[in-house]
Design a protein around this motif. Structure first.
Motif, PDB file in Angstrom:
ATOM      1  N   ASN A  89      -6.472  -2.691  -1.607  1.00 25.79           N
ATOM      2  CA  ASN A  89      -5.240  -2.164  -1.008  1.00 25.79           C
ATOM      3  C   ASN A  89      -4.026  -2.403  -1.894  1.00 25.79           C
ATOM      4  O   ASN A  89      -3.004  -1.742  -1.738  1.00 25.79           O
ATOM      5  CB  ASN A  89      -5.002  -2.764   0.378  1.00 25.79           C
ATOM      6  N   GLY A  90      -4.135  -3.332  -2.825  1.00 28.72           N
ATOM      7  CA  GLY A  90      -3.060  -3.571  -3.773  1.00 28.72           C
ATOM      8  C   GLY A  90      -2.884  -2.450  -4.777  1.00 28.72           C
ATOM      9  O   GLY A  90      -1.916  -2.438  -5.534  1.00 28.72           O
ATOM     10  N   PHE A  91      -3.795  -1.501  -4.784  1.00 33.74           N
ATOM     11  CA  PHE A  91      -3.727  -0.339  -5.681  1.00 33.74           C
ATOM     12  C   PHE A  91      -3.324   0.927  -4.931  1.00 33.74           C
ATOM     13  O   PHE A  91      -3.368   2.022  -5.494  1.00 33.74           O
ATOM     14  CB  PHE A  91      -5.087  -0.103  -6.346  1.00 33.74           C
ATOM     15  N   ARG A  92      -2.961   0.778  -3.662  1.00 29.49           N
ATOM     16  CA  ARG A  92      -2.593   1.932  -2.833  1.00 29.49           C
ATOM     17  C   ARG A  92      -1.222   1.712  -2.216  1.00 29.49           C
ATOM     18  O   ARG A  92      -0.859   0.581  -1.890  1.00 29.49           O
ATOM     19  CB  ARG A  92      -3.604   2.098  -1.694  1.00 29.49           C
ATOM     20  N   LEU A  93      -0.479   2.800  -2.032  1.00 27.81           N
ATOM     21  CA  LEU A  93       0.756   2.746  -1.258  1.00 27.81           C
ATOM     22  C   LEU A  93       0.343   3.065   0.176  1.00 27.81           C
ATOM     23  O   LEU A  93       0.011   4.199   0.512  1.00 27.81           O
ATOM     24  CB  LEU A  93       1.782   3.762  -1.782  1.00 27.81           C
ATOM     25  N   LEU A  94       0.303   2.040   1.004  1.00 32.29           N
ATOM     26  CA  LEU A  94      -0.223   2.162   2.362  1.00 32.29           C
ATOM     27  C   LEU A  94       0.799   2.774   3.298  1.00 32.29           C
ATOM     28  O   LEU A  94       2.006   2.773   3.024  1.00 32.29           O
ATOM     29  CB  LEU A  94      -0.643   0.786   2.871  1.00 32.29           C
ATOM     30  N   ASP A  95       0.322   3.284   4.426  1.00 34.43           N
ATOM     31  CA  ASP A  95       1.231   3.778   5.462  1.00 34.43           C
ATOM     32  C   ASP A  95       2.187   2.652   5.832  1.00 34.43           C
ATOM     33  O   ASP A  95       1.785   1.492   5.958  1.00 34.43           O
ATOM     34  CB  ASP A  95       0.447   4.218   6.708  1.00 34.43           C
ATOM     35  N   GLY A  96       3.453   2.992   5.971  1.00 30.85           N
ATOM     36  CA  GLY A  96       4.465   1.990   6.295  1.00 30.85           C
ATOM     37  C   GLY A  96       5.126   1.403   5.056  1.00 30.85           C
ATOM     38  O   GLY A  96       6.162   0.753   5.156  1.00 30.85           O
ATOM     39  N   GLU A  97       4.528   1.580   3.897  1.00 29.65           N
ATOM     40  CA  GLU A  97       5.134   1.137   2.643  1.00 29.65           C
ATOM     41  C   GLU A  97       5.879   2.317   2.028  1.00 29.65           C
ATOM     42  O   GLU A  97       5.486   3.469   2.203  1.00 29.65           O
ATOM     43  CB  GLU A  97       4.074   0.629   1.667  1.00 29.65           C
ATOM     44  N   THR A  98       6.942   2.005   1.299  1.00 28.82           N
ATOM     45  CA  THR A  98       7.716   3.054   0.654  1.00 28.82           C
ATOM     46  C   THR A  98       7.779   2.810  -0.848  1.00 28.82           C
ATOM     47  O   THR A  98       7.685   1.668  -1.308  1.00 28.82           O
ATOM     48  CB  THR A  98       9.156   3.103   1.195  1.00 28.82           C
ATOM     49  N   LEU A  99       7.973   3.890  -1.575  1.00 29.85           N
ATOM     50  CA  LEU A  99       8.141   3.766  -3.013  1.00 29.85           C
ATOM     51  C   LEU A  99       9.383   2.938  -3.324  1.00 29.85           C
ATOM     52  O   LEU A  99       9.336   2.049  -4.171  1.00 29.85           O
ATOM     53  CB  LEU A  99       8.233   5.147  -3.667  1.00 29.85           C
ATOM     54  N   ASP A 100      10.473   3.205  -2.617  1.00 31.83           N
ATOM     55  CA  ASP A 100      11.685   2.402  -2.842  1.00 31.83           C
ATOM     56  C   ASP A 100      11.423   0.925  -2.598  1.00 31.83           C
ATOM     57  O   ASP A 100      11.896   0.073  -3.345  1.00 31.83           O
ATOM     58  CB  ASP A 100      12.835   2.873  -1.937  1.00 31.83           C
ATOM     59  N   GLY A 101      10.655   0.615  -1.569  1.00 26.68           N
ATOM     60  CA  GLY A 101      10.346  -0.776  -1.247  1.00 26.68           C
ATOM     61  C   GLY A 101       9.530  -1.462  -2.335  1.00 26.68           C
ATOM     62  O   GLY A 101       9.833  -2.592  -2.714  1.00 26.68           O
ATOM     63  N   VAL A 102       8.507  -0.775  -2.853  1.00 24.02           N
ATOM     64  CA  VAL A 102       7.694  -1.414  -3.890  1.00 24.02           C
ATOM     65  C   VAL A 102       8.457  -1.503  -5.209  1.00 24.02           C
ATOM     66  O   VAL A 102       8.286  -2.478  -5.953  1.00 24.02           O
ATOM     67  CB  VAL A 102       6.300  -0.756  -4.065  1.00 24.02           C
ATOM     68  N   LEU A 103       9.322  -0.532  -5.487  1.00 29.12           N
ATOM     69  CA  LEU A 103      10.145  -0.616  -6.700  1.00 29.12           C
ATOM     70  C   LEU A 103      11.155  -1.758  -6.601  1.00 29.12           C
ATOM     71  O   LEU A 103      11.407  -2.455  -7.592  1.00 29.12           O
ATOM     72  CB  LEU A 103      10.861   0.707  -6.969  1.00 29.12           C
ATOM     73  N   LYS A 104      11.701  -1.971  -5.418  1.00 31.82           N
ATOM     74  CA  LYS A 104      12.643  -3.076  -5.220  1.00 31.82           C
ATOM     75  C   LYS A 104      11.923  -4.417  -5.420  1.00 31.82           C
ATOM     76  O   LYS A 104      12.433  -5.319  -6.102  1.00 31.82           O
ATOM     77  CB  LYS A 104      13.262  -3.020  -3.826  1.00 31.82           C
ATOM     78  N   GLU A 105      10.740  -4.551  -4.838  1.00 30.53           N
ATOM     79  CA  GLU A 105       9.976  -5.787  -5.010  1.00 30.53           C
ATOM     80  C   GLU A 105       9.622  -6.001  -6.483  1.00 30.53           C
ATOM     81  O   GLU A 105       9.688  -7.122  -6.992  1.00 30.53           O
ATOM     82  CB  GLU A 105       8.709  -5.759  -4.161  1.00 30.53           C
ATOM     83  N   TYR A 106       9.275  -4.929  -7.176  1.00 30.02           N
ATOM     84  CA  TYR A 106       8.963  -5.026  -8.602  1.00 30.02           C
ATOM     85  C   TYR A 106      10.179  -5.525  -9.383  1.00 30.02           C
ATOM     86  O   TYR A 106      10.055  -6.400 -10.244  1.00 30.02           O
ATOM     87  CB  TYR A 106       8.483  -3.671  -9.129  1.00 30.02           C
ATOM     88  N   ALA A 107      11.353  -5.011  -9.067  1.00 34.44           N
ATOM     89  CA  ALA A 107      12.581  -5.451  -9.748  1.00 34.44           C
ATOM     90  C   ALA A 107      12.835  -6.937  -9.504  1.00 34.44           C
ATOM     91  O   ALA A 107      13.256  -7.665 -10.417  1.00 34.44           O
ATOM     92  CB  ALA A 107      13.769  -4.610  -9.293  1.00 34.44           C
ATOM     93  N   GLU A 108      12.577  -7.404  -8.291  1.00 33.81           N
ATOM     94  CA  GLU A 108      12.780  -8.825  -7.971  1.00 33.81           C
ATOM     95  C   GLU A 108      11.803  -9.706  -8.750  1.00 33.81           C
ATOM     96  O   GLU A 108      12.189 -10.741  -9.298  1.00 33.81           O
ATOM     97  CB  GLU A 108      12.622  -9.047  -6.464  1.00 33.81           C
TER      98      GLU A 108
END
Length: 175
Positions: A89-108
């Motif tokens: 699941n770490g290789f998928r953008l799951l329902d409820g997850e957003t691209l903006d959210g994962v990009l923000k976490e990546y920046a952090e």
């Protein structure tokens, strides 16, 4: 917080190389909807949002390895089938997850890594690698070697991101 010009020499080079690889990983996600970022565009299980999630977790795990040693990494030999499903699941953008959210976490995570590079007392500090089928038994990696691994893996996945985006809508990151 690391700022441009506050770090010099080898550390500045590592931060710059990693920053460039991160940039080329993020470029293919520009202008995508969450649905597009979730879409598989090749026979691979990878999607652009999942690729960002994976690289985020990879970078987080490796930097924790630099701080704490092999206990920071999963014991792949002891993983149960359910653990592998969660890992996938770490290789998928799951329902409820957003691209903006994962990009923000990546920046952090990226900022924490840059701060670690800037402040780690010794880039030569090393730890034994965790048990995994892809690691040489008994090998030890220094912080410097781990950072080279993060750069290499990020750059490799940036190439995957290019292919995924071009397969999605024909957009090319370069050219």
């Amino acid at each position: 917080m690391t700022t441009p010009g506050s770090v010099t020499g080898e550390r500045a080079d590592l931060i710059a190389a990693l920053g460039q690889a991160r940039h080329f990983l993020r470029v293919p996600t520009q202008g995508l909807t969450d649905e597009q970022a979730r879409q598989r565009t090749t026979v691979s299980e990878l999607c652009l949002g999942g690729l960002i999630k994976h690289v985020t977790e990879m970078e987080r795990s490796w930097t924790e390895f630099i701080r704490s040693g092999p206990s920071a990494m999963p014991d792949f030999d002891a993983m149960a089938e359910d653990d592998y499903a969660e890992f996938a699941n770490g290789f998928r953008l799951l329902d409820g997850e957003t691209l903006d959210g994962v990009l923000k976490e990546y920046a952090e995570v990226a900022q924490r890594t840059d701060d670690l590079i800037a402040t780690l007392p010794d880039l030569g500090v090393d730890h034994p690698l965790p048990k995994a089928p892809w690691f040489e038994p008994g090998a030890r990696w220094s912080a410097r070697r781990v950072l080279a691994q993060i750069i290499a893996e990020t750059a490799q996945h940036a190439g995957h991101a290019d292919i995924l985006r071009e397969s999605l809508d024909g957009t090319k990151s370069m050219g």
